[in-house]
Design a protein around this motif. Structure first.
Motif, PDB file in Angstrom:
ATOM      1  N   LEU A 107       0.834  -1.207   0.000  1.00  0.00           N
ATOM      2  CA  LEU A 107       0.000   0.000   0.000  1.00  0.00           C
ATOM      3  C   LEU A 107       0.867   1.254   0.000  1.00  0.00           C
ATOM      4  O   LEU A 107       0.554   2.247  -0.663  1.00  0.00           O
ATOM      5  N   GLU A 108       1.955   1.191   0.759  1.00  0.00           N
ATOM      6  CA  GLU A 108       2.896   2.314   0.762  1.00  0.00           C
ATOM      7  C   GLU A 108       3.517   2.480  -0.617  1.00  0.00           C
ATOM      8  O   GLU A 108       3.702   3.601  -1.100  1.00  0.00           O
ATOM      9  N   GLY A 109       3.834   1.343  -1.258  1.00  0.00           N
ATOM     10  CA  GLY A 109       4.387   1.401  -2.610  1.00  0.00           C
ATOM     11  C   GLY A 109       3.416   1.985  -3.613  1.00  0.00           C
ATOM     12  O   GLY A 109       3.813   2.722  -4.533  1.00  0.00           O
ATOM     13  N   CYS A 110       2.131   1.673  -3.449  1.00  0.00           N
ATOM     14  CA  CYS A 110       1.100   2.257  -4.328  1.00  0.00           C
ATOM     15  C   CYS A 110       1.096   3.779  -4.218  1.00  0.00           C
ATOM     16  O   CYS A 110       1.026   4.493  -5.224  1.00  0.00           O
ATOM     17  N   SER A 111       1.171   4.260  -2.989  1.00  0.00           N
ATOM     18  CA  SER A 111       1.137   5.712  -2.757  1.00  0.00           C
ATOM     19  C   SER A 111       2.363   6.394  -3.336  1.00  0.00           C
ATOM     20  O   SER A 111       2.272   7.493  -3.892  1.00  0.00           O
ATOM     21  N   ARG A 112       3.520   5.738  -3.213  1.00  0.00           N
ATOM     22  CA  ARG A 112       4.754   6.343  -3.722  1.00  0.00           C
ATOM     23  C   ARG A 112       4.818   6.282  -5.250  1.00  0.00           C
ATOM     24  O   ARG A 112       5.361   7.175  -5.895  1.00  0.00           O
ATOM     25  N   SER A 113       4.259   5.229  -5.818  1.00  0.00           N
ATOM     26  CA  SER A 113       4.342   5.033  -7.265  1.00  0.00           C
ATOM     27  C   SER A 113       3.289   5.809  -8.033  1.00  0.00           C
ATOM     28  O   SER A 113       3.484   6.147  -9.204  1.00  0.00           O
ATOM     29  N   ARG A 114       2.165   6.063  -7.398  1.00  0.00           N
ATOM     30  CA  ARG A 114       1.058   6.718  -8.092  1.00  0.00           C
ATOM     31  C   ARG A 114       0.528   7.850  -7.228  1.00  0.00           C
ATOM     32  O   ARG A 114      -0.538   7.767  -6.623  1.00  0.00           O
ATOM     33  N   GLN A 115       1.272   8.909  -7.175  1.00  0.00           N
ATOM     34  CA  GLN A 115       0.859  10.066  -6.379  1.00  0.00           C
ATOM     35  C   GLN A 115      -0.230  10.829  -7.128  1.00  0.00           C
ATOM     36  O   GLN A 115      -0.054  11.189  -8.291  1.00  0.00           O
ATOM     37  N   THR A 116      -1.328  11.050  -6.440  1.00  0.00           N
ATOM     38  CA  THR A 116      -2.468  11.738  -7.059  1.00  0.00           C
ATOM     39  C   THR A 116      -2.413  13.232  -6.772  1.00  0.00           C
ATOM     40  O   THR A 116      -1.965  13.659  -5.709  1.00  0.00           O
ATOM     41  N   VAL A 117      -2.865  13.997  -7.738  1.00  0.00           N
ATOM     42  CA  VAL A 117      -2.884  15.456  -7.600  1.00  0.00           C
ATOM     43  C   VAL A 117      -4.323  15.935  -7.710  1.00  0.00           C
ATOM     44  O   VAL A 117      -5.042  15.551  -8.645  1.00  0.00           O
ATOM     45  N   ASP A 118      -4.736  16.732  -6.764  1.00  0.00           N
ATOM     46  CA  ASP A 118      -6.090  17.286  -6.788  1.00  0.00           C
ATOM     47  C   ASP A 118      -6.132  18.412  -7.811  1.00  0.00           C
ATOM     48  O   ASP A 118      -5.534  19.474  -7.608  1.00  0.00           O
ATOM     49  N   THR A 119      -6.812  18.171  -8.913  1.00  0.00           N
ATOM     50  CA  THR A 119      -6.850  19.157 -10.004  1.00  0.00           C
ATOM     51  C   THR A 119      -8.035  20.117  -9.898  1.00  0.00           C
ATOM     52  O   THR A 119      -8.200  20.977 -10.764  1.00  0.00           O
TER      53      THR A 119
END
Length: 346
Positions: A145-157
């Protein structure tokens, strides 16, 4: 007729919510042992409620422990479909390797880290409820789960609706609304949404929430210097502890929440129920709120791709920060229970 429709709608939402709970967890005989299995002598008369009644109460209490939206996100259908698609056994408790593969599957499908975490939280909740192992404590799962967050950082557009943008939106209502009543209605809603940092679900009915603001919970002070709004429930307050929000008069501004709301009250039907309703008494829905907002943005030649219903809340937080308001005050005004408000300041 309108009252009957609203009642049927509430009944429908309740039935849907109950079905979701039954799908997520079911209170079985193994989880709540039947009475009368011990060695103590039984009495011929039962002074308390029946076992069936206690089981029903147990289910009701479990349902009340979370919001309907949380129950929806904890639904296990996605995990079950994943196991079926890969011909994995559907035994419970879930095999740890299946959970690991499920996280990888969700990531490959392009789900956001937040959504993946939500699915795992749902599986973990079910396991803990039934006395099984806690999925969320598995080292490999936590690291994935930590890897998911680091690999796919979401940006609030989502872009903010600042005071300047709100002025343009309000100026377009006369062009996009059918009549003066509708213009007054959406003027009051948009202005209140901005100045009160409201979530749209706190003001109007949505597909998953019927806690919209009631007319009995809004009043204008005697001197007309402020609006007092009482929220019975909101996102960070699911226990029904009322919170009263004071929205002051804006004497030097063309945008005044008190003035726009009193103008709406002057033409609103004299009926109880949702605060914001059409001239025939029908409550305003989230889709209608979003639709009129979109039309105003288009009419005012504003970029409508990144402006959403939540942009009122983002815009007000941004304006308050630019005015030098202390972060703790912004957090309190927006009813944030964490430091999440920082992400709203653009």
């Amino acid at each position: 007729m309108l009252g009957n429709k609203c009642y049927r709608s509430r009944q429908s939402r309740t039935r849907i919510s109950e079905r979701i709970v039954r799908c997520v967890i079911s209170v079985s005989d193994e989880q709540i042992p039947r009475a009368g299995t011990g060695s103590r002598p039984r009495s011929d008369t039962v002074s308390g409620p029946s076992v069936e009644r206690l089981e029903h109460t147990a289910k009701a209490l479990m349902f009340k422990s979370m919001s309907v939206n949380s129950w929806r996100s904890y639904h296990t259908a996605v995990f079950n479909n994943f196991r079926s698609a890969y011909s994995l056994n559907n035994n419970w408790p879930a095999d740890q390797q299946h959970v690991v593969l499920f996280v990888a599957y969700c990531f490959e499908k392009g789900l956001s880290p937040k959504s993946i975490k939500s699915y795992i939280s749902g599986l973990s909740y079910i396991h803990k409820y039934r006395g099984w192992y806690d999925i969320s404590n598995i080292f490999v799962v936590k690291k994935m789960l930590e890897g998911c967050s680091r690999s796919r950082q979401t940006v609030d557009t989502r872009a903010p609706i600042t005071r300047k943008v709100l002025t343009v939106i309000i100026s377009q209502l006369g062009k996009v609304c059918y009549n003066d009543f509708e213009r007054s209605l959406f003027n009051a809603m948009f202005t209140l949404a901005y100045f009160g940092l409201f979530r749209v679900s706190e003001l109007v009915a949505t597909a998953t929430c019927s806690n919209q603001l009631q007319i009995a919970d809004v009043r204008v002070t005697g001197d007309k210097h402020a609006i007092l709004v009482t929220l019975r429930k909101h996102k960070t307050n699911q226990r029904g502890i009322p919170v009263t929000i004071r929205i002051p008069y804006e004497p030097e501004s063309a945008l005044c929440p008190v003035r726009s709301f009193t103008d709406y009250l002057a033409v609103r039907p004299h009926s109880v129920g949702p605060c914001f309703c059409h001239v025939d008494g029908r409550p305003v829905t989230r889709n209608q709120f979003a639709s009129v907002l979109s039309k105003c943005l288009l009419s005012g030649q504003l970029n409508n791709h990144h402006i959403k219903t939540h942009s009122f809340r983002i815009g007000r937080a941004t304006d308050l920060a630019s005015e030098g308001i202390q972060p703790t005050a912004i957090k309190q005004m927006g009813r944030w229970s964490s430091e999440a408000y920082n992400a709203y300041i653009r």
